[in-house]
Design a protein around this motif. Structure first.
Motif, PDB file in Angstrom:
ATOM      1  N   GLU A 192       0.823  -1.203   0.000  1.00 30.19           N
ATOM      2  CA  GLU A 192       0.000   0.000   0.000  1.00 30.19           C
ATOM      3  C   GLU A 192       0.858   1.253   0.000  1.00 30.19           C
ATOM      4  OE1 GLU A 192      -3.212   0.138   2.757  1.00 30.19           O
ATOM      5  OE2 GLU A 192      -3.994  -1.791   2.123  1.00 30.19           O
ATOM      6  N   LEU A 196     -13.536  -1.465  11.143  1.00 34.38           N
ATOM      7  CA  LEU A 196     -12.974  -1.964   9.890  1.00 34.38           C
ATOM      8  C   LEU A 196     -14.012  -2.098   8.780  1.00 34.38           C
ATOM      9  CD1 LEU A 196     -10.399  -2.820   8.500  1.00 34.38           C
ATOM     10  CD2 LEU A 196     -10.753  -5.119   9.376  1.00 34.38           C
ATOM     11  N   ILE A 197     -15.192  -2.591   9.083  1.00 38.75           N
ATOM     12  CA  ILE A 197     -16.214  -2.758   8.051  1.00 38.75           C
ATOM     13  C   ILE A 197     -16.582  -1.410   7.428  1.00 38.75           C
ATOM     14  CG2 ILE A 197     -18.169  -2.660   9.661  1.00 38.75           C
ATOM     15  CD1 ILE A 197     -19.518  -4.812   7.905  1.00 38.75           C
ATOM     16  N   TYR A 231     -13.735  -0.181   4.982  1.00 37.90           N
ATOM     17  CA  TYR A 231     -13.805  -0.754   3.635  1.00 37.90           C
ATOM     18  C   TYR A 231     -14.884  -0.056   2.821  1.00 37.90           C
ATOM     19  CZ  TYR A 231     -10.563  -4.529   4.695  1.00 37.90           C
ATOM     20  OH  TYR A 231      -9.442  -5.254   5.016  1.00 37.90           O
ATOM     21  N   TRP A 232     -16.019   0.203   3.442  1.00 34.13           N
ATOM     22  CA  TRP A 232     -17.084   0.934   2.756  1.00 34.13           C
ATOM     23  C   TRP A 232     -16.591   2.331   2.368  1.00 34.13           C
ATOM     24  CZ3 TRP A 232     -19.172   5.597   3.946  1.00 34.13           C
ATOM     25  CH2 TRP A 232     -20.238   6.007   3.144  1.00 34.13           C
ATOM     26  N   ALA A 262     -13.529   3.382   1.825  1.00 30.33           N
ATOM     27  CA  ALA A 262     -12.541   3.309   0.747  1.00 30.33           C
ATOM     28  C   ALA A 262     -13.232   3.225  -0.604  1.00 30.33           C
ATOM     29  CB  ALA A 262     -11.624   2.107   0.953  1.00 30.33           C
ATOM     30  N   ASP A 263     -14.254   2.399  -0.689  1.00 29.55           N
ATOM     31  CA  ASP A 263     -15.011   2.260  -1.935  1.00 29.55           C
ATOM     32  C   ASP A 263     -15.731   3.564  -2.279  1.00 29.55           C
ATOM     33  OD1 ASP A 263     -16.050   0.556  -4.110  1.00 29.55           O
ATOM     34  OD2 ASP A 263     -17.977   0.858  -3.089  1.00 29.55           O
ATOM     35  N   LEU A 309      -5.103   1.537   3.918  1.00 29.97           N
ATOM     36  CA  LEU A 309      -5.420   1.282   5.321  1.00 29.97           C
ATOM     37  C   LEU A 309      -4.177   1.529   6.166  1.00 29.97           C
ATOM     38  CD1 LEU A 309      -7.550  -1.970   5.095  1.00 29.97           C
ATOM     39  CD2 LEU A 309      -8.342   0.322   5.704  1.00 29.97           C
ATOM     40  N   THR A 323      -6.412  -2.594  12.458  1.00 31.59           N
ATOM     41  CA  THR A 323      -6.497  -1.500  11.495  1.00 31.59           C
ATOM     42  C   THR A 323      -7.616  -0.594  11.947  1.00 31.59           C
ATOM     43  OG1 THR A 323      -5.817  -2.965   9.714  1.00 31.59           O
ATOM     44  CG2 THR A 323      -6.856  -0.911   9.084  1.00 31.59           C
ATOM     45  N   LEU A 325      -8.260   4.872   7.714  1.00 33.11           N
ATOM     46  CA  LEU A 325      -8.104   4.895   6.274  1.00 33.11           C
ATOM     47  C   LEU A 325      -7.458   6.220   5.908  1.00 33.11           C
ATOM     48  CD1 LEU A 325      -8.947   3.619   3.470  1.00 33.11           C
ATOM     49  CD2 LEU A 325     -10.963   5.079   3.619  1.00 33.11           C
TER      50      LEU A 325
END
Length: 103
Positions: free
Chosen positions: A25, A44-45, A48-49, A51-52, A64, A73, A76
């Motif tokens: 990364e 964390l969940i 990820y959302w 980042a998208d 991350l 983690t 972001l």
């Protein structure tokens, strides 16, 4: 979910941040001079959302940030031009997941 925008990040800030990125990364983000870095702290969940959502909102690069151990983690980092990072953070704030079923 906490968010913040760092405009015109200095070398010390970037050095601290890059030291907590995995090697794969770190490669895409360590060379360019970034106009801004957005930081998002969340479970964390949600990261990820986020980042998208950030990449869909504008041309940014996401990574991350690792915590105190490889399994921890909590943040972001969003790299890009100031306007692009600000747009990505605005989209995240506007559409952040709430309690209940995930999208």
């Amino acid at each position: 979910m906490k968010t913040t925008l760092v405009k015109a990040p200095q070398q010390g800030f970037l050095r601290l941040l890059l030291s907590n990125l995995r090697a794969l990364e770190r490669l895409p983000v360590e060379s360019p001079k970034w106009g801004a870095v957005g930081l998002v702290q969340a479970p964390l969940i949600d990261l990820y959302w986020a980042a998208d959502a950030a990449e869909k909102a504008s041309p940014v690069t996401v990574a991350l940030v690792q915590g105190s151990c490889p399994q921890h983690t909590q943040m972001l980092a969003i790299f890009g031009k100031q306007a692009d990072v600000a747009a990505a953070l605005a989209k995240i704030r506007e559409n952040r997941p709430g309690p209940g079923p995930r999208r």
